[in-house]
Motif scaffolding. Structure first.
Motif: not given
Length: 263
Positions: A57-68, A74-87
């Motif tokens: 199960e995976a999602i792709v998120v467009a993210c330029d890491v030089t932009s906070y 992106a963190a919000e997208a991961a949390q929305t998709a999976f509920g939380h971030v472990d790693i």
């Protein structure tokens, strides 16, 4: 060995190719759910489709890491998709100028390299850390480089950026430790692949008057184990540090280079 990662949610930056792709495949093989972050999302989709075909199960998120702002979204997208971030595994980075002395490096070149390699990791960590702290669980692995442990002439901007990443890693480890969060640094040496074979070995071969294969052997002779690291070697180190097998390890520099930086 079961690393106990099945079902964990891993955010991986720079997953499109090379080490990033190998690391993504490694976490997928351990049963993780993945948020794959990259500035250009299109190349990552092929990897996501490959992993999905194997049941990841995976999602792709467009993210330029030089932009906070991008990293926070992106963190919000991961949390929305999976509920939380472990790693969080920070792979995204750049080589900067090569063979250019410090006095020849422009301020713009220096700032660009540090912004990507150091600031980018700060942004992603800052974006995911509050959620990890709230849950009292998290693993953060920053992929740096051995030139951030020994320095390198002609690679001033890159070396400085990776030294900075080591300091960032250790400070976050001290601050996040009381919240049951491990923060560590993996330092690849030269990694076998197209750039090593087509650039490093060919340049050495031309300089020494040998074949590219002989150049690879000469390069490997600098290492205690007399072999060049592979993408999978780096992935395995990241998996170890992202698992509870390494629960009592934090703030460390782990060179994966066959014995060069530490010996």
């Amino acid at each position: 060995m079961d690393l106990g990662l099945k079902g964990k949610v891993a955010v991986i930056t720079g997953p499109a190719k090379g080490m990033g792709a190998a690391i993504s495949r490694g976490f997928a093989a351990e049963g993780c759910r993945l948020a794959l972050l990259g500035r250009d999302a299109e190349p990552i989709v092929a990897l996501k489709d490959e992993l999905a075909a194997a049941g990841t199960e995976a999602i792709v998120v467009a993210c330029d890491v030089t932009s906070y702002a991008d990293c926070e979204a992106a963190a919000e997208a991961a949390q929305t998709a999976f509920g939380h971030v472990d790693i969080l595994v920070n792979v995204a980075g750049g080589t900067g100028t090569i063979g250019v002395h410090g006095v020849e490096t422009t301020p713009e070149q220096f700032e660009q390299t540090v912004r990507l390699n150091t600031n980018g990791c700060f942004h992603t960590i800052r974006a995911v850390l509050p959620g990890m702290m709230a849950r009292r669980y998290g693993k953060i692995v920053n992929v740096g480089g051995t030139f951030g442990m020994r320095g390198r002439a002609g690679r001033l901007a890159y070396s400085a950026s990776k030294w900075g990443l080591r300091g960032l890693t250790k400070s976050f480890a001290l601050e996040a430790g009381p919240h049951n969060i491990n923060v560590n640094y993996v330092a690849p040496g030269m990694v076998d692949g197209p750039r090593f074979r087509d650039k490093v070995c060919r340049d050495m071969a031309e300089r020494l008057g040998v074949s590219p294969e002989e150049a690879a052997e000469i390069h490997a002779s600098d290492y205690a184990l007399h072999r060049i690291s592979t993408d999978v070697d780096i992935a395995n180190a990241c998996l170890f540090l992202a698992s509870d097998v390494s629960r009592q390890i934090t703030g460390v520099d782990l060179p994966v280079d066959g014995g060069w930086a530490a010996l």
